[in-house]
Write a protein that holds these residues in place. Structure first.
Motif, PDB file in Angstrom:
ATOM      1  N   GLY B 235       0.823  -1.203   0.000  1.00  0.00           N
ATOM      2  CA  GLY B 235       0.000   0.000   0.000  1.00  0.00           C
ATOM      3  C   GLY B 235       0.857   1.252   0.000  1.00  0.00           C
ATOM      4  N   GLY B 236       1.868   1.274   0.862  1.00  0.00           N
ATOM      5  CA  GLY B 236       2.734   2.444   0.966  1.00  0.00           C
ATOM      6  C   GLY B 236       3.464   2.721  -0.332  1.00  0.00           C
ATOM      7  N   PHE B 239       1.092   3.874  -2.978  1.00  0.00           N
ATOM      8  CA  PHE B 239       0.676   5.231  -2.621  1.00  0.00           C
ATOM      9  C   PHE B 239       1.692   6.253  -3.140  1.00  0.00           C
ATOM     10  N   LEU B 240       2.985   5.917  -3.042  1.00  0.00           N
ATOM     11  CA  LEU B 240       4.021   6.840  -3.507  1.00  0.00           C
ATOM     12  C   LEU B 240       4.209   6.791  -5.018  1.00  0.00           C
ATOM     13  N   LEU B 242       4.884   3.903  -6.670  1.00  0.00           N
ATOM     14  CA  LEU B 242       5.830   2.848  -7.022  1.00  0.00           C
ATOM     15  C   LEU B 242       5.129   1.559  -7.398  1.00  0.00           C
ATOM     16  N   GLY B 251      -3.546   0.895  -2.598  1.00  0.00           N
ATOM     17  CA  GLY B 251      -2.613   1.979  -2.308  1.00  0.00           C
ATOM     18  C   GLY B 251      -2.562   2.986  -3.452  1.00  0.00           C
TER      19      GLY B 251
END
Lengths: 323, 300
Positions: B235-236, B239-240, B242, B251
């Motif tokens: 998710g992180g 989210f960015l 990637l 994400g």
């Protein structure tokens, strides 16, 4: 004790050297020409720049020679040049480092203090209402993605409770000086630090609750109660001190995670630290900056570990007096 | 001379008043898990999420990348979860996105376990130089902030579901390795392991058949948490930005919509709630298994 710490520092230095070697391997293992990787911005660098990089890093020589050159450069504090920011990577990182350190330390202190407090309170009545709250809170805090928690706080504080600024590190429209500036930064710090702290607060409350329950069962607590000490002294002086040891260990172990969490939190809140730098470098494929940040974060984690180790020895006489 | 020594009557098979029932530890754990409310709530919730992501997209036939309506349509009878900044259906995104997120979580957790168990069991069983070397490697990986390291790997090697999964697995095995090593160090000294060695069991037999099954319970708990952490990492990273741009994931939905959160809360609340519920259900299951394995709680 001094020799112990010196051994730790030597060990840390070796690990850091290993991180440098890892960075070197990553540059060469990545698909494409290493010169392109070092230049960053895949395909965007001119032939002139690439030739210059090949000369600087001796990319036509054997691998070991290149590695030696690379390590030599790192030892001089040279992590290359970010072509996107047009700035030396070391300088970029040092500019952004303080903001991240402030954020991480604020979040860490908040998490440890509030988490331990909740844990201790709930340990005293293992079947009480507060205990259920702590259990639920620790599960929820763990399960919510940190960037989402941040966004939820933004939604809450943007219109419903407009108490805290939701973006940036200081008021850009009305720049402040001296003490007013510090207050302004602290004001901006509240939401990012709270977001980052929530995840770890959950873990600390859980950990301190378990270790406090164990500590309260120990024989010395019965002795302390039998001596007629007040409940407050028993809990906060005798039990808490012993229950804190696992918490101290956890602080050292989690510093790295906190640091990585800061990448997401800084992106959400526009906090101008290393995390924001990572986000920007990912977008621009700015590899030297990314690898530089990886090195510096490993360095910070190692410093945190050594600090924890020293704190540990100061807190626990069994370790302090062993040798 | 060849007659067997007389067997006391209580032990003869004919006298079956006392039956010794052998319960395997895993079956016992399962029985206790089913009785545990926390674990069962988690299992039901997770089962529901799994069914929705498996069959949801076939029942709700809207392409998550298609522009289904006007941008920022608030949740209503037609668009249950509303639409995003491009007018894409958020419910469709959540149903389809769950597949990528959960697959990455599960596969990355398997990689984490495979590396962690291999490193931990070898270093715990053999000790000595091998232990020192493997533990140095573990220490090295612990120094690198996991999520950051995974991001660097994915940026360098390209964002696809495979690299993301591999990167998460490669950075997060250290905890499992330490846990496995500790279990091996403890179990190695127990009598039944010595008995197996005396009976002529080789190293690989002892590791795989004698020690590992007994070391598994705490590792299973760690596995549940590894899946949760992998989902959060995925998710992180998406989210960015990637994530794999061609694959919808929870994400990614939050990352692409986050600048519009203040105008349309549902664009970030809904996919985030999906991640939250998925990780929550898995950690409830982990907690349930943990309680079921804890002998102190068993006697209650």
């Amino acid at each position: 004790m001094i020799t112990d710490i010196l051994v730790k520092i030597a060990n840390a230095a070796l690990l850091l050297l290993a991180v440098v070697v890892l960075n070197f391997c990553l540059i060469h293992a990545a698909p494409g020409d290493p010169a392109q990787v070092i230049a960053g911005e895949m395909g965007g660098a001119s032939q002139e720049v690439l030739d210059q990089i090949r000369r600087l890093y001796d990319l036509d020589k054997p691998m070991l020679h290149q590695l030696a050159i690379y390590i030599g450069k790192v030892l001089q504090g040279d992590f290359g040049h970010s072509f996107y920011f047009n700035e030396s990577v070391t300088k970029l990182i040092l500019q952004r480092l303080p903001a991240t350190v402030i954020l991480v330390l604020a979040a860490l202190s908040l998490a440890v203090l509030a988490g331990t407090f909740l844990g201790v309170l709930s340990a005293r009545k293992p079947n009480g209402l507060l205990n259920h709250f702590v259990t639920f809170f620790s599960l929820a805090g763990y399960a919510a993605p940190v960037f989402w928690t941040g966004l939820m706080l933004i939604l809450l504080f943007a219109s419903a409770i407009p108490l805290f600024p939701i973006s940036g590190m200081a008021d850009v429209a009305r720049p402040k000086q001296g003490a007013a500036y510090i207050l302004d930064v602290l004001h901006h710090l509240v939401l990012p630090a709270l977001t980052l702290a929530i995840v770890y607060m959950a873990q600390y409350s859980r950990l301190s609750r378990t270790s406090m329950i164990d500590a309260l069962r120990a024989d010395y607590i019965r002795t302390a109660r039998a001596k007629g000490l007040s409940e407050r002294t028993v809990v906060f002086k005798h039990a808490l001190r012993n229950a804190l040891i696992p918490v101290v260990t956890m602080v050292g172990l989690q510093f790295g995670h906190l640091f990585a969490g800061a990448v997401l939190v800084e992106t959400v809140f526009g906090w101008p630290g290393l995390g924001r730098l990572v986000f920007e470098s990912i977008l621009r494929r700015d590899y030297p900056t990314l690898l530089g940040v990886l090195f510096f974060s490993a360095l910070l984690v190692m410093l945190a570990n050594i600090a924890t180790d020293i704190a540990y020895r100061l807190v626990d006489p069994r370790i302090r007096l062993r040798r | 001379m060849n007659t067997a020594p007389p067997v006391p009557p209580a032990l003869t098979p004919a006298n079956e008043t006392v039956a010794i029932v052998r319960i395997s530890p895993l079956r016992e754990t399962f029985r206790l898990f089913v009785q545990n409310p926390t674990g069962m709530i988690g299992a039901c919730l997770f089962g529901m999420i799994l069914l929705l992501t498996l069959f949801g997209p076939t029942l709700y036939e809207i392409d998550p990348f298609d522009i289904a309506g006007a941008p920022f349509t608030s949740p209503d009878a037609e668009y249950w979860f509303g639409t995003d900044y491009l007018g894409r259906d958020i419910l469709a995104g959540i149903l389809v996105g769950g597949r990528a997120t959960l697959t990455v979580g599960a596969v990355a957790a398997i990689i984490t376990l495979a590396i962690g168990i291999a490193m931990g069991s070898l270093s715990g069983f053999f000790g000595g130089m091998l232990d020192t070397t493997l533990m140095k490697i573990t220490e090295f990986f612990q120094v690198l902030p996991t999520l950051l390291f995974a991001m660097v790997l994915v940026t360098l090697f390209g964002a696809s579901l495979q690299t993301i999964t591999l990167a998460i697995g490669v950075v997060s095995w250290t905890g499992v390795a330490r846990l496995t090593r500790a279990e091996f160090l403890r179990i190695r000294e127990l009598d039944y392991v010595k008995a197996a060695t005396a009976a002529g069991a080789g190293s690989s037999y002892t590791i795989l058949r004698v020690i590992l099954p007994n070391a598994l319970p705490p590792i299973i708990v760690a596995a549940a948490f590894a899946i949760g952490i992998s989902i959060l990492f995925e998710g992180g990273m998406s989210f960015l930005g990637l994530g794999d741009p061609n694959v919808m994931s929870w994400g990614m939905m939050i990352g692409q919509n986050r600048n519009y959160a203040l105008d349309a809360w549902w664009v970030v609340v809904m996919p985030g709630a999906a991640i939250f519920l998925a990780v929550l259900s898995i950690s409830l299951i982990g907690d349930g298994i943990n309680d079921a394995l804890n002998p102190r709680l068993r006697k209650r």
